[in-house]
Design a protein around this motif. Structure first.
Motif, PDB file in Angstrom:
ATOM      1  N   GLY A 153       0.799  -1.099   0.059  1.00 20.64           N
ATOM      2  CA  GLY A 153       0.009   0.051  -0.097  1.00 20.64           C
ATOM      3  C   GLY A 153       0.989   1.440   0.104  1.00 20.64           C
ATOM      4  N   ASN A 154       2.171   0.885  -0.256  1.00 23.02           N
ATOM      5  CA  ASN A 154       3.110   2.358  -0.263  1.00 23.02           C
ATOM      6  C   ASN A 154       3.490   2.467  -1.650  1.00 23.02           C
ATOM      7  N   GLY A 155       2.699   2.698  -2.678  1.00 25.86           N
ATOM      8  CA  GLY A 155       3.055   2.942  -4.131  1.00 25.86           C
ATOM      9  C   GLY A 155       3.730   4.050  -4.456  1.00 25.86           C
ATOM     10  N   SER A 156       3.895   4.922  -3.566  1.00 26.15           N
ATOM     11  CA  SER A 156       4.409   6.265  -3.703  1.00 26.15           C
ATOM     12  C   SER A 156       6.094   6.100  -3.538  1.00 26.15           C
ATOM     13  N   ARG A 157       6.354   4.898  -3.120  1.00 25.95           N
ATOM     14  CA  ARG A 157       7.912   4.780  -3.024  1.00 25.95           C
ATOM     15  C   ARG A 157       8.315   4.302  -4.310  1.00 25.95           C
ATOM     16  N   PHE A 158       8.885   4.742  -4.994  1.00 28.29           N
ATOM     17  CA  PHE A 158       9.354   4.549  -6.457  1.00 28.29           C
ATOM     18  C   PHE A 158      10.748   4.996  -6.911  1.00 28.29           C
ATOM     19  N   ARG A 159      11.460   5.553  -5.970  1.00 30.49           N
ATOM     20  CA  ARG A 159      12.715   5.993  -6.027  1.00 30.49           C
ATOM     21  C   ARG A 159      13.829   4.621  -5.751  1.00 30.49           C
ATOM     22  N   LEU A 160      14.876   4.706  -6.503  1.00 25.08           N
ATOM     23  CA  LEU A 160      15.916   3.858  -6.156  1.00 25.08           C
ATOM     24  C   LEU A 160      16.883   4.581  -5.847  1.00 25.08           C
ATOM     25  N   ILE A 161      18.148   3.994  -5.010  1.00 25.84           N
ATOM     26  CA  ILE A 161      19.158   5.003  -4.684  1.00 25.84           C
ATOM     27  C   ILE A 161      20.430   3.925  -4.730  1.00 25.84           C
ATOM     28  N   GLY A 162      21.478   4.532  -5.622  1.00 22.66           N
ATOM     29  CA  GLY A 162      22.610   3.614  -5.737  1.00 22.66           C
ATOM     30  C   GLY A 162      23.765   4.453  -4.964  1.00 22.66           C
ATOM     31  N   ARG A 163      24.993   4.147  -5.688  1.00 21.90           N
ATOM     32  CA  ARG A 163      25.856   4.796  -5.244  1.00 21.90           C
ATOM     33  C   ARG A 163      27.252   5.091  -6.579  1.00 21.90           C
ATOM     34  N   GLU A 164      27.732   6.270  -6.254  1.00 20.68           N
ATOM     35  CA  GLU A 164      29.047   6.493  -7.312  1.00 20.68           C
ATOM     36  C   GLU A 164      29.782   5.317  -7.322  1.00 20.68           C
ATOM     37  N   ARG A 165      30.106   5.084  -8.544  1.00 24.54           N
ATOM     38  CA  ARG A 165      31.220   3.948  -8.699  1.00 24.54           C
ATOM     39  C   ARG A 165      30.744   2.664  -8.552  1.00 24.54           C
ATOM     40  N   GLY A 166      29.400   2.524  -8.204  1.00 25.99           N
ATOM     41  CA  GLY A 166      28.598   1.237  -7.871  1.00 25.99           C
ATOM     42  C   GLY A 166      28.616   0.448  -9.443  1.00 25.99           C
ATOM     43  N   TYR A 167      28.821  -0.912  -9.160  1.00 23.60           N
ATOM     44  CA  TYR A 167      28.327  -1.664 -10.509  1.00 23.60           C
ATOM     45  C   TYR A 167      27.371  -2.727 -10.190  1.00 23.60           C
ATOM     46  N   HIS A 168      26.157  -2.821 -10.847  1.00 23.09           N
ATOM     47  CA  HIS A 168      25.163  -3.695 -10.728  1.00 23.09           C
ATOM     48  C   HIS A 168      25.073  -4.324 -11.993  1.00 23.09           C
ATOM     49  N   GLY A 169      25.795  -4.611 -12.742  1.00 23.73           N
ATOM     50  CA  GLY A 169      25.394  -5.248 -14.085  1.00 23.73           C
ATOM     51  C   GLY A 169      25.257  -4.307 -15.100  1.00 23.73           C
TER      52      GLY A 169
END
Length: 442
Positions: A134-150
């Motif tokens: 019920g928290n559909g307003s949570r749409f943001r994703l936070i990564g990190r500088e220099r991160g590698y995720h494929g």
């Protein structure tokens, strides 16, 4: 054997090679034709010590008999089974074995075919979880500088390596990035976790203030940032991220595609650092690199949130044709058996001091400006040649191959992550050859 050694292709043009200087390679090909334990054999018959576990994945060494035989048997018994609305026994057996070694509370597994797919799956799980809660307003994703995720769109969006992002447009919206943790002026030549930089985690609070917690679904980080050049988390950093995420109801995702399956001396980095994320992504060492496969671990809280509504309805509209493939499952089970029988999930802890001593012994070599290590991972950062970034490290890579050593380079950083079966005499060989290369003032 001679036929295999002479099996150099006559025409290299058709294969557009990944993350490779294609023109340079095809002028001077470097081809492996066989492998065993710690060594590759090249097309011209030379032995090459594997200092990188292939691509961070061959944790048990090459061509291990139990894994090879499991694949052979499974291919002759059940080659493929659909994963949608059907199953096969080994996929369930493997999931149970995986949660047995996972951090406590990581009780459910989704299968993928690579680290990139594991990341995409984790991000989708995080977004969908908040929606079903019920928290559909949570749409943001936070990564990190220099991160590698494929290299898929979600992964490069939350990732922070500019060369992986700059060619591909606007990427996902609603993504922000925390600062990386590298503080070379204060932490150069640190053994293990750096003393300085733990407070960088507080930057997440700034991002929360900017966007408001009610819009943020998840934070994703590598516990040890591998592909950017081995950035070790400063003391207290991961713990602080966990505290902030818990405080604001944000899911914490650990990308353990590299650190999973014994790389630090525990099955997972979450256990090494004693920090429990909500989701863990894995691949690479899951099958010892033999067959593509990944796994995403989630807590029961996340899993159970989807198990609502009519029982005949699909709970989560996501998956892959090859999720839990029978042959990959068999390979993974045999890999886990090999890890267990040989104590490989904890072996890095036994060798880490010897590894660190050998690695840091190169501090006096020309152009070495930093050395970093944890578990059986190491990095040697080189002073770039003015106006020619990456050339010094790439030259070291080529020289190493000539001397019978496989290393990995990223930018002007040499990254090392050998198979976990490595012995002390292999470590001596590896760093002896590296010293010869670096002493020549490349």
């Amino acid at each position: 054997m001679s036929d295999r050694l002479n099996a150099t292709p006559n025409d290299l043009r058709a294969f557009w090679m990944p993350f490779t200087a294609n023109r340079q390679f095809k002028r001077e090909p470097r081809l492996f034709v066989s492998a065993k334990d710690m060594y590759y054999t090249t097309h011209d018959g030379r032995q090459v010590l594997d200092g990188t576990a292939g691509l961070w994945c061959v944790n048990a060494g090459h061509c291990r008999p139990k894994i090879t035989e499991a694949i052979r048997q499974q291919a002759g018994e059940l080659d493929y089974a659909p994963a949608f609305q059907l199953g096969h026994p080994k996929a369930f057996e493997l999931a149970n074995r995986l949660v047995d070694i996972a951090p406590e509370g990581m009780d459910h597994v989704l299968y993928t075919n690579s680290g990139s797919e594991s990341v995409e799956t984790a991000l989708k799980v995080a977004l969908a979880y908040h929606r079903v809660k019920g928290n559909g307003s949570r749409f943001r994703l936070i990564g990190r500088e220099r991160g590698y995720h494929g290299v898929n769109f979600g992964g490069i969006s939350v990732g922070g390596i500019v060369t992986n992002r700059k060619m591909f447009g606007t990427l996902l919206t609603g993504v922000d990035h925390m600062p990386h943790t590298h503080v070379p002026g204060k932490n150069a030549f640190t053994r293990g976790e750096p003393e300085h930089g733990g407070d960088i985690a507080s930057e997440l609070e700034r991002i929360v203030t900017l966007h408001d917690a009610s819009t943020i679904a998840a934070v994703i980080v590598e516990p040890v940032a591998g592909s950017t050049g081995v950035l070790i988390p400063p003391k207290g950093y991961l713990q602080k991220l966990r505290e902030i995420c818990t405080k604001h109801g944000i899911l914490l995702i650990f990308d353990e595609v590299i650190t999973g399956f014994g790389r630090l001396g525990t099955p997972f980095a979450a256990q090494y650092y004693d920090v429990k994320p909500d989701i863990i992504t894995t691949a690479k060492g899951l099958t010892n690199g033999v067959i593509p496969m990944g796994a995403v671990f989630v807590t029961s809280e996340i899993h159970d949130a989807f198990m609502q509504g009519p029982e005949h309805m699909i709970e989560f509209f996501h998956g892959y044709t090859y999720s839990g493939n029978p042959i990959a499952s068999a390979a993974a089970l045999a890999t886990l058996d090999t890890y267990k029988e040989e104590g490989l999930l904890t072996r890095a802890a036994e060798l880490s001091d010897y590894w660190a001593d050998a690695l840091h012994s190169l501090k006096d070599c020309p152009n070495v400006i930093d050395i970093r290590n944890t578990g059986l991972i190491g990095a040697i950062e080189l002073d770039p040649i003015a106006g020619e970034p990456t050339k010094r490290a790439f030259t070291a890579f080529l020289k190493a191959y000539e001397k019978g050593l496989l290393i990995r380079t990223t930018g002007d950083i040499i990254a090392l992550s050998p198979p976990l079966i490595i012995e002390k005499h292999h470590i001596d060989e590896l760093f002896g050859k590296l010293r010869e290369i670096l002493q020549n003032n490349i």
